[in-house]
Design a protein around this motif. Structure first.
Motif, PDB file in Angstrom:
ATOM      1  N   VAL A 156     -21.799  -8.106 -20.550  1.00  0.00           N
ATOM      2  CA  VAL A 156     -22.227  -7.034 -21.467  1.00  0.00           C
ATOM      3  C   VAL A 156     -23.142  -7.623 -22.530  1.00  0.00           C
ATOM      4  N   VAL A 157     -22.716  -8.736 -23.110  1.00  0.00           N
ATOM      5  CA  VAL A 157     -23.515  -9.383 -24.161  1.00  0.00           C
ATOM      6  C   VAL A 157     -24.836  -9.882 -23.588  1.00  0.00           C
ATOM      7  N   ALA A 158     -24.801 -10.489 -22.397  1.00  0.00           N
ATOM      8  CA  ALA A 158     -26.027 -11.015 -21.792  1.00  0.00           C
ATOM      9  C   ALA A 158     -27.002  -9.893 -21.443  1.00  0.00           C
ATOM     10  N   THR A 159     -26.487  -8.792 -20.907  1.00  0.00           N
ATOM     11  CA  THR A 159     -27.353  -7.658 -20.568  1.00  0.00           C
ATOM     12  C   THR A 159     -27.961  -7.055 -21.814  1.00  0.00           C
ATOM     13  N   PHE A 160     -27.152  -6.895 -22.847  1.00  0.00           N
ATOM     14  CA  PHE A 160     -27.673  -6.337 -24.102  1.00  0.00           C
ATOM     15  C   PHE A 160     -28.718  -7.258 -24.717  1.00  0.00           C
ATOM     16  N   ALA A 161     -28.476  -8.564 -24.679  1.00  0.00           N
ATOM     17  CA  ALA A 161     -29.435  -9.526 -25.239  1.00  0.00           C
ATOM     18  C   ALA A 161     -30.748  -9.516 -24.453  1.00  0.00           C
ATOM     19  N   ALA A 162     -30.682  -9.439 -23.126  1.00  0.00           N
ATOM     20  CA  ALA A 162     -31.896  -9.413 -22.306  1.00  0.00           C
ATOM     21  C   ALA A 162     -32.704  -8.151 -22.586  1.00  0.00           C
ATOM     22  N   GLU A 163     -32.018  -7.017 -22.731  1.00  0.00           N
ATOM     23  CA  GLU A 163     -32.728  -5.768 -23.015  1.00  0.00           C
ATOM     24  C   GLU A 163     -33.326  -5.778 -24.415  1.00  0.00           C
ATOM     25  N   ALA A 164     -32.597  -6.318 -25.391  1.00  0.00           N
ATOM     26  CA  ALA A 164     -33.120  -6.384 -26.757  1.00  0.00           C
ATOM     27  C   ALA A 164     -34.329  -7.316 -26.826  1.00  0.00           C
ATOM     28  N   LEU A 165     -34.255  -8.460 -26.152  1.00  0.00           N
ATOM     29  CA  LEU A 165     -35.384  -9.388 -26.144  1.00  0.00           C
ATOM     30  C   LEU A 165     -36.586  -8.768 -25.436  1.00  0.00           C
ATOM     31  N   GLY A 166     -36.341  -8.053 -24.347  1.00  0.00           N
ATOM     32  CA  GLY A 166     -37.433  -7.368 -23.651  1.00  0.00           C
ATOM     33  C   GLY A 166     -38.100  -6.332 -24.533  1.00  0.00           C
ATOM     34  N   LEU A 167     -37.308  -5.586 -25.302  1.00  0.00           N
ATOM     35  CA  LEU A 167     -37.884  -4.599 -26.222  1.00  0.00           C
ATOM     36  C   LEU A 167     -38.694  -5.265 -27.324  1.00  0.00           C
ATOM     37  N   VAL A 168     -38.201  -6.366 -27.853  1.00  0.00           N
ATOM     38  CA  VAL A 168     -38.933  -7.078 -28.912  1.00  0.00           C
ATOM     39  C   VAL A 168     -40.266  -7.594 -28.373  1.00  0.00           C
ATOM     40  N   LEU A 169     -40.234  -8.175 -27.174  1.00  0.00           N
ATOM     41  CA  LEU A 169     -41.472  -8.697 -26.592  1.00  0.00           C
ATOM     42  C   LEU A 169     -42.467  -7.571 -26.283  1.00  0.00           C
ATOM     43  N   LEU A 170     -41.973  -6.446 -25.827  1.00  0.00           N
ATOM     44  CA  LEU A 170     -42.866  -5.309 -25.591  1.00  0.00           C
ATOM     45  C   LEU A 170     -43.372  -4.722 -26.904  1.00  0.00           C
ATOM     46  N   GLY A 171     -42.552  -4.771 -27.938  1.00  0.00           N
ATOM     47  CA  GLY A 171     -42.953  -4.238 -29.247  1.00  0.00           C
ATOM     48  C   GLY A 171     -44.025  -5.071 -29.926  1.00  0.00           C
ATOM     49  N   GLY A 206     -41.397  -9.362 -21.384  1.00  0.00           N
ATOM     50  CA  GLY A 206     -40.501  -8.301 -21.859  1.00  0.00           C
ATOM     51  C   GLY A 206     -40.263  -7.249 -20.795  1.00  0.00           C
ATOM     52  N   LEU A 207     -41.335  -6.852 -20.098  1.00  0.00           N
ATOM     53  CA  LEU A 207     -41.201  -5.862 -19.032  1.00  0.00           C
ATOM     54  C   LEU A 207     -40.357  -6.422 -17.884  1.00  0.00           C
ATOM     55  N   ALA A 208     -40.568  -7.699 -17.565  1.00  0.00           N
ATOM     56  CA  ALA A 208     -39.784  -8.333 -16.499  1.00  0.00           C
ATOM     57  C   ALA A 208     -38.307  -8.421 -16.889  1.00  0.00           C
ATOM     58  N   LEU A 209     -38.018  -8.657 -18.166  1.00  0.00           N
ATOM     59  CA  LEU A 209     -36.622  -8.712 -18.612  1.00  0.00           C
ATOM     60  C   LEU A 209     -35.949  -7.345 -18.470  1.00  0.00           C
ATOM     61  N   LEU A 210     -36.690  -6.285 -18.852  1.00  0.00           N
ATOM     62  CA  LEU A 210     -36.104  -4.947 -18.762  1.00  0.00           C
ATOM     63  C   LEU A 210     -35.826  -4.552 -17.312  1.00  0.00           C
ATOM     64  N   PHE A 211     -36.838  -4.691 -16.463  1.00  0.00           N
ATOM     65  CA  PHE A 211     -36.662  -4.266 -15.073  1.00  0.00           C
ATOM     66  C   PHE A 211     -35.932  -5.317 -14.236  1.00  0.00           C
TER      67      PHE A 211
END
Length: 198
Positions: free
Chosen positions: A58-73, A88-93
Motif C-alpha cells: 500500500v505504501v509503495a503503491t501510494f509512493a509510486a503514484e505520488a512520485l509520478g504525479l510530482v514528476l508529471l506536475g 512520471g507517466l511510466a510510474l503511474l501506468f
C-alpha cells in the motif's frame, strides 16, 4: 496426556457475487483514474489479509503514484517533453498492471483459503463423536460431498482346495492408539522395575 481442545469457529467468507463485485469495482476505479486510485485496491487487500507485506505494498503503491504525479506536475506545458515527465507517466501506468495482478491473485487466494478453512471447520463440527479406542467408521474422514466407495467383498476361496486359512486383513491402528500403547508399555516397565526393587 492432554487433548487438542476446541477449535475456534471460522467466519464464513462473503458470497462469491459480492467478492467478484468488489474485485471488479476496485480494478475499474484504478483503471478509470489512470492509476491514481491504485492504492485503494491495495488498501482493501491489506485490510482484508492484514499481512505486513500487503501494508508495505500500500505504501509503495501510494509512493509510486505520488512520485509520478510530482514528476508529471513539473512538466512545462500540456504535453510531455522531458525524461522526468515520461518517468512520471511510466510510474503511474507501470505500477497499475502489477498492482492489479497482485491484488486479484492475493484476494482470490485469501478468500479461497478462508472458504476452505470454513468448510473444514464445518466438516469437523458435523462429524459424530466416537468413543475413545473404538475403530472409526470409513465415512468419518470424508468431506460433505466426498462419496465413500462401498466396501469390496472379500473373495472366497473354493471349498474343494484344502489350504491354510488366511487371517483376515488387519486395519492399521490409528496413530493415537499406538501412542497410548507405547505409553502403557513404558508405564508397565516402570512399575515392574519398582516392584522388583521392593
Amino acid at each position: 496426556m492432554q487433548g487438542h481442545g476446541q477449535a475456534q469457529p471460522v467466519k464464513p467468507p462473503p458470497s462469491t457475487g459480492l467478492l467478484v463485485f468488489l474485485r471488479v469495482f476496485f480494478v475499474v476505479i484504478s483503471v478509470c483514474s489512470f492509476g491514481l486510485l491504485g492504492w485503494a485496491m491495495m488498501l482493501r487487500l491489506a485490510l482484508v489479509t492484514r499481512k505486513s507485506l500487503d501494508w508495505g505494498l500500500v505504501v509503495a503503491t501510494f509512493a509510486a503514484e505520488a512520485l509520478g504525479l510530482v514528476l508529471l506536475g513539473t512538466e512545462p506545458g500540456d504535453e510531455i517533453h522531458t525524461p522526468g515527465g515520461w518517468t512520471g507517466l511510466a510510474l503511474l501506468f507501470g505500477s497499475l498492471v502489477p498492482a492489479i495482478s497482485y491484488y486479484l491473485a492475493a484476494d482470490i487466494r485469501h478468500f479461497h483459503a478462508l472458504g476452505y478453512a470454513h468448510q473444514t471447520y464445518a466438516v469437523h463440527q458435523q462429524a459424530p463423536a466416537h468413543a475413545y479406542g473404538y475403530p472409526q467408521p470409513p465415512y468419518a474422514a470424508a468431506g460433505p460431498h466426498t462419496p465413500v466407495p462401498p466396501m469390496a467383498p472379500i473373495p472366497q476361496q473354493p471349498q474343494s482346495q484344502p489350504s491354510a486359512p488366511t487371517p483376515p486383513p488387519q486395519r492399521p491402528a490409528p496413530a493415537r492408539i499406538d501412542q497410548v500403547r507405547a505409553e502403557l508399555d513404558e508405564l508397565s516397565d516402570y512399575l515392574r522395575k519398582h516392584e522388583d526393587g521392593r
